[in-house]
Design an enzyme around this catalytic site. Structure first.
Site, PDB file in Angstrom:
ATOM      1  N   LEU A   1     -32.279   7.883  -3.735  1.00 42.11           N
ATOM      2  CA  LEU A   1     -31.056   8.036  -2.957  1.00 42.11           C
ATOM      3  C   LEU A   1     -29.984   8.533  -3.910  1.00 42.11           C
ATOM      4  CD1 LEU A   1     -30.822   4.797  -0.727  1.00 42.11           C
ATOM      5  CD2 LEU A   1     -31.579   7.082  -0.042  1.00 42.11           C
ATOM      6  N   ASP A   2     -29.067   9.351  -3.410  1.00 40.87           N
ATOM      7  CA  ASP A   2     -27.963   9.816  -4.233  1.00 40.87           C
ATOM      8  C   ASP A   2     -27.166   8.625  -4.753  1.00 40.87           C
ATOM      9  OD1 ASP A   2     -28.704  12.387  -3.552  1.00 40.87           O
ATOM     10  OD2 ASP A   2     -27.264  12.514  -1.902  1.00 40.87           O
TER      11      ASP A   2
END
Length: 338
Positions: free
Chosen positions: A161-162
């Site tokens: 995930l960012d």
């Protein structure tokens, strides 16, 4: 127009090698050494998007130093990571915003002291597992040889995930689970739903495009030539319409890098707090008056068949506190918060 919440400084070739505190003192001549030092130690400074509390950090040409008006959130701690499922094969965890999944290659030789300033998710998970093993009174991984510390618990990232996206992630704990989970992600055999707060009034739709690494201005984006990109499909459903904003549910049919952020931005409904995909190709930056402090994107649902046992696993987590606060402010017609 509201006053900017931050100021960026770009490190020139001539400034490479300068210590952070010296560079800030040069860039901000109206502030004393003690004022600049307080900015650093009180979490007002980021370098390339990462919080930096080390005043002696040597800068490199091309670094972007961002100084915020308000303090940034404190670095994530092990207690900020919640484990929702754990067995011998895998882990399902809830990632807080502001922490990267893995350490970048150029950071792997950092000293332990420097790593403590900005820990990564995999490091925090290993801390949790080691602490649990210690509480049970046994080494975290097998038995340590006499006079040697036990090896850190093994976890293997199979997706990311960012940094500024919160929510559910799965990690493998064995090579077999890693291989099977990677295959499941490649075939898109997982149920993944995100919640986002976006600009404008968006209706239910399916966004399909072909994504490329460089759309023509150095950013990822869609291409009109299908053979040049990867097919990306996002199913969008509005959950709540607000005055000038929408809380949306995004279900991934494919899982490309930055897919949701790109698709929503290209559709004219940028995610609140977005820092990268703020304009269409050749267009002007979109004004975001929400003043969200990070991209308002949260991985809310994750479901899949256990790669070893075949058991169905489904997880759902609510919006984190910062997105709830932003939503409450927007409902009240008061932009800001987050």
């Amino acid at each position: 127009m509201p006053e900017p919440d931050f100021r960026n400084y770009h490190v020139a070739e001539a400034e490479a090698g300068h210590k952070l505190i010296a560079a800030l003192r040069q860039w901000r001549p109206g502030e004393s050494w003690s004022q600049v030092k307080r900015l650093i130690h009180n979490r007002h400074v980021q370098i390339n998007g990462n919080l930096c509390s080390d005043e002696t950090r040597a800068l490199k040409a091309g670094d972007v130093v961002k100084v915020w008006k308000e303090p940034c959130a404190a670095p994530a701690r092990a207690d900020d990571v919640r484990i929702h499922y754990q067995d011998a094969h895998l882990l399902v965890v809830e990632k807080p915003a502001g922490v990267t999944t893995l350490r970048h290659s150029e950071e792997r030789n950092w000293s332990p002291r420097r790593r403590q300033f900005q820990p990564t998710l995999d490091e925090l998970i290993r801390q949790i597992l080691a602490r649990k093993a210690k509480q049970r009174g046994r080494p975290s991984r097998g038995h340590a040889s006499r006079g040697r510390r036990p090896e850190p618990p093994s976890i293997r990232a199979v997706h990311r995930l960012d940094r500024d996206t919160s929510g559910l992630m799965v990690f493998a704990r064995t090579a077999e689970a890693e291989r099977r989970l990677v295959q499941m992600f490649r075939k898109h055999d997982l149920h993944r739903v995100y919640l986002a707060i976006v600009l404008g009034h968006i209706e239910a739709q399916t966004i399909e495009s072909y994504l490329v690494r460089d759309r023509g201005d150095g950013l990822r984006g869609s291409t009109t030539t299908a053979s040049e990109g990867q097919r990306a499909v996002t199913h969008v459903r509005p959950v709540e319409h607000l005055d000038g904003y929408t809380l949306v549910e995004c279900r991934l049919e494919t899982g490309r890098t930055h897919q949701i952020r790109i698709h929503l931005s290209e559709a004219g409904h940028m995610v609140c707090g977005e820092k990268v995909y703020v304009r269409r190709l050749g267009g002007k930056p979109v004004r975001d008056l929400s003043r969200a402090v990070r991209q308002a994107l949260h991985a809310a649902e994750l479901g899949f068949l256990h790669p070893v046992t075949g058991q169905r696993l489904d997880f759902r987590v609510p919006l984190p506190a910062d997105m709830k606060r932003l939503l409450e402010r927007l409902r009240a017609g008061v932009p800001g918060g987050g």
